[in-house]
Design an enzyme around this catalytic site. Structure first.
Site, PDB file in Angstrom:
ATOM      1  N   ALA A  66      63.031 -75.663  36.955  1.00 12.84           N
ATOM      2  CA  ALA A  66      62.641 -74.661  35.963  1.00 12.84           C
ATOM      3  C   ALA A  66      61.225 -74.934  35.485  1.00 12.84           C
ATOM      4  O   ALA A  66      60.813 -76.098  35.379  1.00 12.84           O
ATOM      5  CB  ALA A  66      63.596 -74.723  34.776  1.00 12.84           C
ATOM      6  N   GLY A 111      66.314 -77.325  38.844  1.00 13.80           N
ATOM      7  CA  GLY A 111      66.689 -76.016  39.398  1.00 13.80           C
ATOM      8  C   GLY A 111      66.340 -75.884  40.875  1.00 13.80           C
ATOM      9  O   GLY A 111      66.901 -75.037  41.577  1.00 13.80           O
ATOM     10  N   GLU A 114      69.262 -77.490  42.520  1.00 12.45           N
ATOM     11  CA  GLU A 114      70.394 -76.567  42.353  1.00 12.45           C
ATOM     12  C   GLU A 114      70.267 -75.365  43.280  1.00 12.45           C
ATOM     13  O   GLU A 114      71.265 -74.866  43.824  1.00 12.45           O
ATOM     14  CB  GLU A 114      70.480 -76.128  40.895  1.00 12.45           C
ATOM     15  N   GLU A 134      66.512 -83.309  34.494  1.00 12.98           N
ATOM     16  CA  GLU A 134      66.471 -82.548  33.234  1.00 12.98           C
ATOM     17  C   GLU A 134      66.562 -83.452  32.007  1.00 12.98           C
ATOM     18  O   GLU A 134      65.975 -83.176  30.957  1.00 12.98           O
ATOM     19  CB  GLU A 134      67.625 -81.524  33.187  1.00 12.98           C
TER      20      GLU A 134
HETATM   21  N1  COA Z   1      57.556 -76.938  35.347  1.00 15.35           N
HETATM   22  C1  COA Z   1      56.274 -76.598  35.137  1.00 15.35           C
HETATM   23  N2  COA Z   1      55.240 -77.190  35.770  1.00 15.35           N
HETATM   24  C2  COA Z   1      55.526 -78.155  36.643  1.00 15.35           C
HETATM   25  C3  COA Z   1      56.842 -78.575  36.905  1.00 15.35           C
HETATM   26  C4  COA Z   1      57.887 -77.909  36.220  1.00 15.35           C
HETATM   27  N3  COA Z   1      59.179 -78.213  36.442  1.00 15.35           N
HETATM   28  N4  COA Z   1      56.813 -79.592  37.827  1.00 15.35           N
HETATM   29  C5  COA Z   1      55.515 -79.786  38.124  1.00 15.35           C
HETATM   30  N5  COA Z   1      54.747 -78.919  37.415  1.00 15.35           N
HETATM   31  C6  COA Z   1      53.282 -78.792  37.450  1.00 15.35           C
HETATM   32  C7  COA Z   1      52.591 -79.906  36.664  1.00 15.35           C
HETATM   33  O1  COA Z   1      52.548 -79.582  35.287  1.00 15.35           O
HETATM   34  C8  COA Z   1      51.232 -79.885  37.321  1.00 15.35           C
HETATM   35  O2  COA Z   1      50.502 -78.783  36.836  1.00 15.35           O
HETATM   36  P1  COA Z   1      48.942 -78.981  36.364  1.00 15.35           P
HETATM   37  O3  COA Z   1      48.245 -79.418  37.636  1.00 15.35           O
HETATM   38  O4  COA Z   1      48.532 -77.607  35.907  1.00 15.35           O
HETATM   39  O5  COA Z   1      48.962 -80.027  35.315  1.00 15.35           O
HETATM   40  C9  COA Z   1      51.551 -79.599  38.798  1.00 15.35           C
HETATM   41  O6  COA Z   1      52.827 -78.960  38.784  1.00 15.35           O
HETATM   42  C10 COA Z   1      51.629 -80.825  39.660  1.00 15.35           C
HETATM   43  O7  COA Z   1      52.552 -81.707  39.065  1.00 15.35           O
HETATM   44  P2  COA Z   1      52.182 -83.212  38.608  1.00 15.35           P
HETATM   45  O8  COA Z   1      53.118 -83.597  37.516  1.00 15.35           O
HETATM   46  O9  COA Z   1      50.734 -83.315  38.321  1.00 15.35           O
HETATM   47  O10 COA Z   1      52.502 -84.007  39.954  1.00 15.35           O
HETATM   48  P3  COA Z   1      52.965 -85.526  40.088  1.00 15.35           P
HETATM   49  O11 COA Z   1      52.930 -85.843  41.532  1.00 15.35           O
HETATM   50  O12 COA Z   1      52.200 -86.394  39.163  1.00 15.35           O
HETATM   51  O13 COA Z   1      54.496 -85.526  39.582  1.00 15.35           O
HETATM   52  C11 COA Z   1      56.761 -84.728  39.451  1.00 15.35           C
HETATM   53  C12 COA Z   1      55.474 -84.800  40.290  1.00 15.35           C
HETATM   54  C13 COA Z   1      57.713 -83.815  40.173  1.00 15.35           C
HETATM   55  C14 COA Z   1      57.378 -86.119  39.310  1.00 15.35           C
HETATM   56  C15 COA Z   1      56.442 -84.164  38.055  1.00 15.35           C
HETATM   57  O14 COA Z   1      55.678 -82.968  38.216  1.00 15.35           O
HETATM   58  C16 COA Z   1      57.671 -83.809  37.258  1.00 15.35           C
HETATM   59  O15 COA Z   1      58.330 -84.676  36.724  1.00 15.35           O
HETATM   60  N6  COA Z   1      57.968 -82.488  37.158  1.00 15.35           N
HETATM   61  C17 COA Z   1      59.087 -82.019  36.376  1.00 15.35           C
HETATM   62  C18 COA Z   1      60.371 -82.041  37.175  1.00 15.35           C
HETATM   63  C19 COA Z   1      61.543 -81.679  36.285  1.00 15.35           C
HETATM   64  O16 COA Z   1      61.804 -82.322  35.279  1.00 15.35           O
HETATM   65  N7  COA Z   1      62.280 -80.621  36.674  1.00 15.35           N
HETATM   66  C20 COA Z   1      63.416 -80.160  35.946  1.00 15.35           C
HETATM   67  C21 COA Z   1      62.984 -79.250  34.863  1.00 15.35           C
HETATM   68  S1  COA Z   1      64.319 -78.889  33.738  1.00 15.35           S
END
Ligand code: COA
Length: 260
Positions: A66, A111, A114, A134
């Site tokens: 999400a 998501g 999922e 999450e």
């Molecule tokens: N929602 C919104 N934006 C997201 C996202 C999400 N679920 N997952 C990644 N992004 C965005 C980041 O904010 C970043 O955007 P920016 O460049 O404008 O700052 C871009 O995608 C790249 O992600 P980044 O975090 O810089 O990459 P990373 O390699 O350092 O980390 C993850 C990768 C997947 C570990 C990290 O992005 C993360 O933890 N994402 C959330 C995953 C999550 O919790 N999903 C469930 C949501 S309920």
């Protein structure tokens, strides 16, 4: 139909739906969800489409879940309303009577995990990772992470993933029975094409009954499921494709199915 956040392509009886926000790791905002549903419905109503594939653009993510940037605006009532009032991709994928394959090219988180789990078959690159993180942003999974995941990997592993938010490798997901196959990243498309070729050689009408039958196994007690299976098995004998399948076997030739 034109889309903003996904790519819809139809080629050789296959609909390819690509989540297309690679700079946001294909995170799913409301537009993505609505467009995925619209694309699934388009593929479902198109008789030329025999198989549907879901994937993510770029080489980093299938989908990171999400779009968290929408969370600050969410309130309990509108979250409930959006999940109960509107159809959700997870439900639509399960309801569509055509095979849906997840081609997981990278991270499948929240998501995204999922969405992949809602698909009938999951083929992943060895670079893919799966997780329900999450908990790290103060919520629990909302699209099957607490319901479908335990059915695939068992209660203990599901609790570990949901409680810790830790990711698992594609290899571990395969060992746990969560996904069908792991292949080197540069062989992913080829592996998916192999499955597509097999599915296209079957009767779409019988595949539809098979999908309904297996879906029901997760929703009903065994005795009810066995009855449903028996009824669907009987329905096969009302199709032209069943006659053709048996005739082709007896005549030692390949069947030519009509999908009815
Ligand atoms: N929602 C919104 N934006 C997201 C996202 C999400 N679920 N997952 C990644 N992004 C965005 C980041 O904010 C970043 O955007 P920016 O460049 O404008 O700052 C871009 O995608 C790249 O992600 P980044 O975090 O810089 O990459 P990373 O390699 O350092 O980390 C993850 C990768 C997947 C570990 C990290 O992005 C993360 O933890 N994402 C959330 C995953 C999550 O919790 N999903 C469930 C949501 S309920």
């Amino acid at each position: 139909m034109t889309f903003e956040t996904i790519i819809y392509e139809k080629k050789d009886n296959v609909a390819w739906i690509t989540l297309n926000r690679p700079d946001k790791l294909n995170a799913q905002n409301d537009t993505v969800r609505a467009e995925v549903i619209a694309a699934l419905e388009q593929a479902n109503s198109d008789d030329e489409v025999k198989v549907i594939v879901l994937t993510g653009a770029g080489d980093r993510a299938f989908s990171a879940g999400a779009d968290i940037s929408q969370f600050p605006q969410w309130q309990p009532l509108n979250v409930l309303q959006r999940s109960k009032g509107a159809r959700r991709p997870y439900t639509v994928i399960r309801e569509i009577p055509k095979p849906v394959i997840a081609m997981v090219n990278g991270l499948a988180l929240g998501g995204g995990c999922e969405l992949a789990m809602a698909c009938d078959i999951i083929i992943a690159s060895d670079k893919a990772r799966f997780g329900q993180p999450e908990i790290n942003v103060g919520v629990i999974p909302g699209g099957g992470g607490t319901q479908i995941l335990p059915r695939l990997v068992g209660e203990k592993k599901a609790k570990e993933m949901v409680f810790t938010g830790d990711f698992i490798s594609a290899e571990e997901a395969w060992r746990l029975g969560m996904i069908n196959k792991v292949v080197p990243a540069d062989k992913l498309r080829e592996a998916v094409e192999e499955v597509i070729a097999k599915l296209k050689s079957k009767s779409p009408a019988i595949l539809k009954l098979a999908k309904i039958a297996v879906n029901k196994s997760l929703e009903t007690p065994l005795s009810v499921g066995m009855e449903i299976e028996n009824e669907l098995f009987a329905m096969c004998f009302g199709t032209q494709d069943q006659k053709e399948g048996a005739r082709a076997f007896l005549e030692k030739r390949l069947p030519e199915y009509k999908g009815m």
